[in-house]
Design an enzyme around this catalytic site. Structure first.
Site, PDB file in Angstrom:
ATOM      1  N   GLY A  46      -5.763   1.500   3.973  1.00 33.48           N
ATOM      2  CA  GLY A  46      -6.476   2.415   3.078  1.00 33.48           C
ATOM      3  C   GLY A  46      -5.817   2.407   1.711  1.00 33.48           C
ATOM      4  O   GLY A  46      -4.674   1.946   1.572  1.00 33.48           O
ATOM      5  N   GLN A  51      -3.541   6.228  -6.281  1.00 31.15           N
ATOM      6  CA  GLN A  51      -2.475   5.258  -5.998  1.00 31.15           C
ATOM      7  C   GLN A  51      -2.533   4.055  -6.949  1.00 31.15           C
ATOM      8  O   GLN A  51      -1.570   3.309  -7.045  1.00 31.15           O
ATOM      9  CB  GLN A  51      -2.566   4.770  -4.543  1.00 31.15           C
ATOM     10  CG  GLN A  51      -2.304   5.870  -3.523  1.00 31.15           C
ATOM     11  CD  GLN A  51      -2.371   5.351  -2.112  1.00 31.15           C
ATOM     12  OE1 GLN A  51      -3.448   5.237  -1.540  1.00 31.15           O
ATOM     13  NE2 GLN A  51      -1.237   5.003  -1.539  1.00 31.15           N
ATOM     14  N   CYS A  89       2.988   4.808   3.779  1.00 29.46           N
ATOM     15  CA  CYS A  89       2.166   5.003   2.580  1.00 29.46           C
ATOM     16  C   CYS A  89       2.497   3.891   1.602  1.00 29.46           C
ATOM     17  O   CYS A  89       3.679   3.607   1.359  1.00 29.46           O
ATOM     18  CB  CYS A  89       2.463   6.370   1.964  1.00 29.46           C
ATOM     19  SG  CYS A  89       1.487   6.718   0.490  1.00 29.46           S
ATOM     20  N   LEU A  90       1.467   3.272   1.046  1.00 29.08           N
ATOM     21  CA  LEU A  90       1.704   2.181   0.092  1.00 29.08           C
ATOM     22  C   LEU A  90       2.405   2.697  -1.157  1.00 29.08           C
ATOM     23  O   LEU A  90       2.986   1.910  -1.900  1.00 29.08           O
ATOM     24  CB  LEU A  90       0.376   1.504  -0.273  1.00 29.08           C
ATOM     25  CG  LEU A  90      -0.364   0.853   0.903  1.00 29.08           C
ATOM     26  CD1 LEU A  90      -1.673   0.215   0.428  1.00 29.08           C
ATOM     27  CD2 LEU A  90       0.497  -0.190   1.611  1.00 29.08           C
ATOM     28  N   GLU A 132      -6.111   9.422   3.354  1.00 29.14           N
ATOM     29  CA  GLU A 132      -6.718   9.049   2.053  1.00 29.14           C
ATOM     30  C   GLU A 132      -7.314  10.279   1.357  1.00 29.14           C
ATOM     31  O   GLU A 132      -7.176  10.425   0.135  1.00 29.14           O
ATOM     32  CB  GLU A 132      -7.791   7.974   2.246  1.00 29.14           C
ATOM     33  CG  GLU A 132      -7.286   6.668   2.849  1.00 29.14           C
ATOM     34  CD  GLU A 132      -6.023   6.135   2.217  1.00 29.14           C
ATOM     35  OE1 GLU A 132      -5.828   6.309   0.998  1.00 29.14           O
ATOM     36  OE2 GLU A 132      -5.200   5.558   2.954  1.00 29.14           O
TER      37      GLU A 132
HETATM   38  O1  K1U Z   1      -2.947   5.344   1.552  1.00 28.09           O
HETATM   39  C1  K1U Z   1      -2.034   4.577   1.844  1.00 28.09           C
HETATM   40  O2  K1U Z   1      -0.913   4.720   1.398  1.00 28.09           O
HETATM   41  C2  K1U Z   1      -2.323   3.471   2.806  1.00 28.09           C
HETATM   42  C3  K1U Z   1      -1.680   3.728   4.172  1.00 28.09           C
HETATM   43  C4  K1U Z   1      -2.698   4.430   5.063  1.00 28.09           C
HETATM   44  C5  K1U Z   1      -2.233   4.942   6.387  1.00 28.09           C
HETATM   45  C6  K1U Z   1      -1.207   4.397   7.115  1.00 28.09           C
HETATM   46  C7  K1U Z   1      -0.852   4.910   8.336  1.00 28.09           C
HETATM   47  C8  K1U Z   1      -1.517   5.955   8.861  1.00 28.09           C
HETATM   48  C9  K1U Z   1      -2.535   6.505   8.133  1.00 28.09           C
HETATM   49  C10 K1U Z   1      -2.898   5.991   6.910  1.00 28.09           C
HETATM   50  C11 K1U Z   1      -1.301   2.379   4.736  1.00 28.09           C
HETATM   51  O3  K1U Z   1      -2.113   1.558   4.984  1.00 28.09           O
HETATM   52  S1  K1U Z   1       0.370   2.063   4.919  1.00 28.09           S
HETATM   53  C12 K1U Z   1       0.384   0.614   5.944  1.00 28.09           C
HETATM   54  C13 K1U Z   1       0.481   1.040   7.332  1.00 28.09           C
HETATM   55  O4  K1U Z   1       1.246   1.950   7.602  1.00 28.09           O
HETATM   56  C14 K1U Z   1      -0.293   0.454   8.418  1.00 28.09           C
HETATM   57  C15 K1U Z   1      -0.851  -0.790   8.310  1.00 28.09           C
HETATM   58  C16 K1U Z   1      -1.581  -1.309   9.360  1.00 28.09           C
HETATM   59  C17 K1U Z   1      -1.750  -0.584  10.525  1.00 28.09           C
HETATM   60  C18 K1U Z   1      -1.177   0.668  10.638  1.00 28.09           C
HETATM   61  C19 K1U Z   1      -0.445   1.184   9.589  1.00 28.09           C
HETATM   62 ZN    ZN Z   2      -0.671   6.887   1.208  1.00 27.69          ZN
END
Ligand code: K1U
Ligand code: ZN
Length: 186
Positions: A46, A51, A89-90, A132
């Protein structure tokens, strides 16, 4: 399409309320395309507009190879049952923590054509929708952690944040992403 810079924890834009999108213009369509490209490069599921330094109320999501955008999303129902799972979180690279959230939510939003739709989800998609939508209201997953766990995450971030001058994460020179060289793809 363009890869956008990601704002990291400490940039005030991540704590601001976003503004509803009043019209889906070419600029919004381009922003959404660029956000998908940026999210895929960052290996996220997401990405919300703040961001990437924008104030529009929209986010892109792709949890299970079914990409979609949520414009002006609202959570219209939340399960009273909760679930706990680890989030990242990115905008806070390399920091993870357990977050308790409603196990399922129903969200109403506009799609890229401006058409209203509803989506109900639990598991990772339900969690991602909530993560998000939180970004669109200036909230981050750290805000849900206990005082002690949050303090420990912040101590780790104090060291990590020096990698991001001006609170900007440039994906092109992010060593954690291990970009494949074209010759190494086979
Ligand atoms: O919004 C963001 O920072 C993106 C975030 C979203 C998110 C991650 C984990 C749980 C809920 C929402 C990410 O994508 S961080 C990457 C990550 O943690 C992940 C990637 C692939 C599968 C699972 C987690
Ligand atoms: Zn995030």
């Amino acid at each position: 399409m363009s890869i956008l810079e990601i704002r990291v924890l400490g940039d005030p834009i991540l704590r601001e309320e976003t503004k509803p999108v009043s019209e889906i213009t070419d600029e919004i369509r381009q922003l959404v395309k660029d956000m998908f490209e940026t999210m895929y490069l960052a290996k996220g599921i997401g990405l919300a507009a703040p961001q990437v330094g924008r104030t529009e109320r929209l986010a892109v999501i792709d949890v299970d190879e079914d990409p979609f955008v949520i414009i002006n999303p609202e959570i219209i129902e939340s399960d009273s049952k909760t679930s706990k799972s680890e989030e990242g979180c990115l905008s806070i690279p390399d920091i993870y923590g357990d977050v308790v959230r409603p196990a399922r939510v129903k969200v109403r939003a506009l799609d890229i054509e401006g058409k209203e739709f509803e989506i109900e989800a639990g598991d990772l998609l339900g969690r991602c929708l909530q993560h998000e939508i939180d970004h669109l209201h200036g909230k981050m997953f750290l805000d849900y952690m206990s005082v002690l766990k949050r303090r420990s995450a912040m101590n780790k971030w104090t060291k990590e944040k020096d990698k991001y001058p001006g609170f900007i994460r440039r994906l092109e020179d992010d060593p954690s992403l291990e970009h494949e060289h074209p010759d190494e793809e086979l």
